[in-house]
Design an enzyme around this catalytic site. Structure first.
Site, PDB file in Angstrom:
ATOM      1  N   ASP A 175      41.475 -16.210  14.144  1.00 56.79           N
ATOM      2  CA  ASP A 175      42.806 -16.707  13.798  1.00 56.79           C
ATOM      3  C   ASP A 175      43.455 -17.466  14.943  1.00 56.79           C
ATOM      4  O   ASP A 175      44.675 -17.638  14.967  1.00 56.79           O
ATOM      5  CB  ASP A 175      43.712 -15.532  13.403  1.00 56.79           C
ATOM      6  CG  ASP A 175      43.103 -14.697  12.295  1.00 56.79           C
ATOM      7  OD1 ASP A 175      42.634 -15.298  11.311  1.00 56.79           O
ATOM      8  OD2 ASP A 175      43.089 -13.461  12.417  1.00 56.79           O
ATOM      9  N   GLY A 176      42.676 -17.909  15.897  1.00 53.21           N
ATOM     10  CA  GLY A 176      43.207 -18.631  17.052  1.00 53.21           C
ATOM     11  C   GLY A 176      42.381 -18.317  18.278  1.00 53.21           C
ATOM     12  O   GLY A 176      41.494 -17.452  18.249  1.00 53.21           O
ATOM     13  N   SER A 228      47.613 -19.743  18.344  1.00 49.55           N
ATOM     14  CA  SER A 228      47.621 -18.519  17.547  1.00 49.55           C
ATOM     15  C   SER A 228      48.127 -18.878  16.160  1.00 49.55           C
ATOM     16  O   SER A 228      49.269 -19.313  16.007  1.00 49.55           O
ATOM     17  CB  SER A 228      48.509 -17.452  18.180  1.00 49.55           C
ATOM     18  OG  SER A 228      48.591 -16.310  17.352  1.00 49.55           O
ATOM     19  N   ARG A 229      47.263 -18.722  15.155  1.00 49.43           N
ATOM     20  CA  ARG A 229      47.622 -19.153  13.803  1.00 49.43           C
ATOM     21  C   ARG A 229      48.381 -18.080  13.024  1.00 49.43           C
ATOM     22  O   ARG A 229      48.865 -18.345  11.935  1.00 49.43           O
ATOM     23  CB  ARG A 229      46.356 -19.542  13.032  1.00 49.43           C
ATOM     24  CG  ARG A 229      45.546 -20.626  13.711  1.00 49.43           C
ATOM     25  CD  ARG A 229      44.357 -21.061  12.866  1.00 49.43           C
ATOM     26  NE  ARG A 229      43.515 -21.961  13.608  1.00 49.43           N
ATOM     27  CZ  ARG A 229      42.443 -21.615  14.301  1.00 49.43           C
ATOM     28  NH1 ARG A 229      42.090 -20.340  14.334  1.00 49.43           N
ATOM     29  NH2 ARG A 229      41.732 -22.502  14.943  1.00 49.43           N
ATOM     30  N   VAL A 230      48.466 -16.878  13.563  1.00 48.42           N
ATOM     31  CA  VAL A 230      49.104 -15.778  12.831  1.00 48.42           C
ATOM     32  C   VAL A 230      50.206 -15.133  13.643  1.00 48.42           C
ATOM     33  O   VAL A 230      51.280 -14.829  13.139  1.00 48.42           O
ATOM     34  CB  VAL A 230      48.055 -14.711  12.427  1.00 48.42           C
ATOM     35  CG1 VAL A 230      48.730 -13.549  11.725  1.00 48.42           C
ATOM     36  CG2 VAL A 230      46.981 -15.319  11.549  1.00 48.42           C
TER      37      VAL A 230
END
Length: 504
Positions: free
Chosen positions: A340-341, A365-367
């Site tokens: 997720d990153g 960081s996608r979340v």
């Protein structure tokens, strides 16, 4: 002895044997046909299961990894112990499992649960298969809670949420393990259980990590799983799966768990070695085609569970090593697409003395931003923008061109941001202190201080807000705005004034 006596004796023995229970269990046996380095080919198996434990005459054991009709490729988990063609092998009917439960806390074990810390075998409540399906989509919940690392550059600019999978990537000697270990140290007192999995590492490097965890008191809520570089490739192959099974045992009980895989590059190499010995066709960079599936089914087990499924979380920090900053290599691209990153650690920043060497521009960081505390969100945006502009301007400023006042101010702000993001290894910083320092930088309160004196100034700011009610409110997640922001700025300005008065 007469013939009648012989017959009576025979019938007596038959009657005696008939009174004993007879073992009618079915057991499938085979024979070793080929022995390679860490891999054995066994013929005669027709119903062997994937990952089933196979035992050999003489005490060796392994996992059935490659199954074809009438034959099985078995990966050895221990040294062959004189294994040779013609020796017998038998199926056990059980898959590879590892003990799980509270008894493992504070222990150092191998991927089979055998203690490596000179302690007794852990009295675990149950065994769990090392391979298990990932939680169902309906059992998962959104990532809404932060996992604080204690590292300013990460918590503010590349935040991680509980249940997230965040990759740590960089060349050798860039501080990847240090970032992961500092994150474990920051979980002391947070209720988060940590699992550190060392794959293919040198024994002295793993011993140093364990010593740091013990010295800081982090081992009380930590489990260390070790498959060293001297161990067979089969043991290194199952190490991250065994560590994940241990972590899942706590997650299913409703606990928050952090797991570190150090590192999956060596894990991929071990799997490549096994696959080539098993004569599987090689693909890109000689890795087998299923290497993506191998790591995806491992990392998919990290998640945040719904309350109806226990409410626990498993946060994964896999580490991989790049060569010459090549992020487009096979294993890095695979894991970047799975996670997720990523937190990218740049060797260029290491050479400049910027530690931790987090490259803000190439990290994402996608979340975690959705789980980030409101106080971080209030200061992270201006910081990221100021730092990105600074990096572009700095390259031009090196040519000695004349700069206007606005450009010099941007450079001063960028240098202050860069100094603020520096941090010593093994010294995680609390949320309130981090937000206060970053707020002071974003407001330009530290622009006028000399860089050589920036360290003591930053310490004075962080010490001043330690008892501030506004800072504690922000650390609990309240927004940094209005009277709360004004109070915190007043405390920071008073601390800076004291520093200036003391060095007037």
């Amino acid at each position: 002895m007469t013939l009648k006596d012989l017959a009576d004796n025979l019938f007596d023995r038959l009657d005696h044997a008939a009174g004993r229970p007879v073992d009618l269990s079915r057991q499938e046996r085979g024979a070793v046909s080929r022995v390679l380095h860490g891999v054995v080919e066994v013929t005669g198996f027709h119903e062997a299961l994937s990952d089933e434990v196979i035992e050999f005459d003489g005490g060796a054991s392994g996992l059935a990894l490659d199954l074809v009709p009438g034959k099985a490729g078995v990966v050895l988990l221990r040294d062959p112990q004189g294994l040779r063609p013609g020796q017998g092998a038998r199926r056990t009917g059980r898959v590879a499992s590892v003990p799980v439960g509270e008894a493992l806390l504070g222990r150092v074990v191998d991927p089979l649960g055998v203690p490596l810390d000179d302690g007794p075998p852990p009295a675990a409540a149950r065994l769990s298969p090392i391979e298990a399906p990932a939680p169902r989509i309906m059992d998962r919940a959104p990532v809404t809670r932060p996992l604080q690392t204690g590292i300013k550059a990460v918590d503010a600019l590349v935040p991680i949420g509980r249940g997230q999978r965040e990759l740590i990537v960089g060349d050798r000697q860039t501080g990847k393990t240090a970032v992961a270990v500092d994150t474990i140290l920051n979980q002391i007192g947070s209720g988060v259980i940590s699992v550190y999995c060392a794959i293919g590492q040198r024994g002295d490097a793993t011993a140093r990590v364990i010593a740091r965890l013990r010295a800081a008191g982090a081992m009380e809520n930590c489990v260390v799983v070790v498959a060293g570089g001297e161990e067979p490739a089969g043991l290194q192959y199952i190490a991250p799966f065994a560590a994940t099974a241990i972590a899942e045992g706590f997650m299913r009980a409703g606990r928050d768990v952090l797991i570190v895989f150090d590192d999956l590059t060596r894990h991929a190499r071990a799997y490549r070695e096994l696959s080539l010995l098993l004569r599987r066709p090689p693909g890109r960079e000689a890795y087998p085609g299923d290497i993506f599936y191998l790591h995806s089914r491992l990392l998919e087990r990290a998640t945040q569970l719904r309350e109806s499924a226990g409410g626990g979380s498993l946060t994964a920090l896999p580490i991989i090593e790049t060569q010459a900053q090549n992020l487009s290599a096979y294993i890095p691209t695979n894991l970047i697409s799975i996670t997720d990153g990523q937190i990218y650690l740049s060797p260029m920043l290491v050479r400049r003395g910027q530690m931790p060497a987090v490259d803000v521009g190439r990290s994402v960081s996608r979340v975690g931003g959705k789980a980030q505390l409101a106080g971080y969100r209030a200061v992270a945006g201006p910081l990221k923008l100021a730092y990105a502009q600074f990096e572009e301007l700095e390259s031009f400023a090196r040519f000695g061109a004349k700069l206007d006042e606005d450009t010099r101010a941007q450079l001063a702000r960028g240098r202050a941001v860069r100094e603020a993001l520096k941090q010593d290894e093994g010294e995680p910083i609390g949320v309130a202190s981090q937000i206060a320092l970053l707020l002071a930088v974003s407001e330009g309160l530290l622009d006028g201080f000399a860089l050589s004196y920036f360290g003591p100034v930053a310490e004075a700011v962080m010490a001043a807000v330690a008892e501030s009610p506004a800072a504690q409110d922000v650390a609990r997640g309240l927004p940094l705005e209005g009277a709360r922001r004004a109070e915190l700025l007043a405390v920071i300005r008073a601390a800076l004034q004291e520093v200036q008065d003391g060095h007037a």
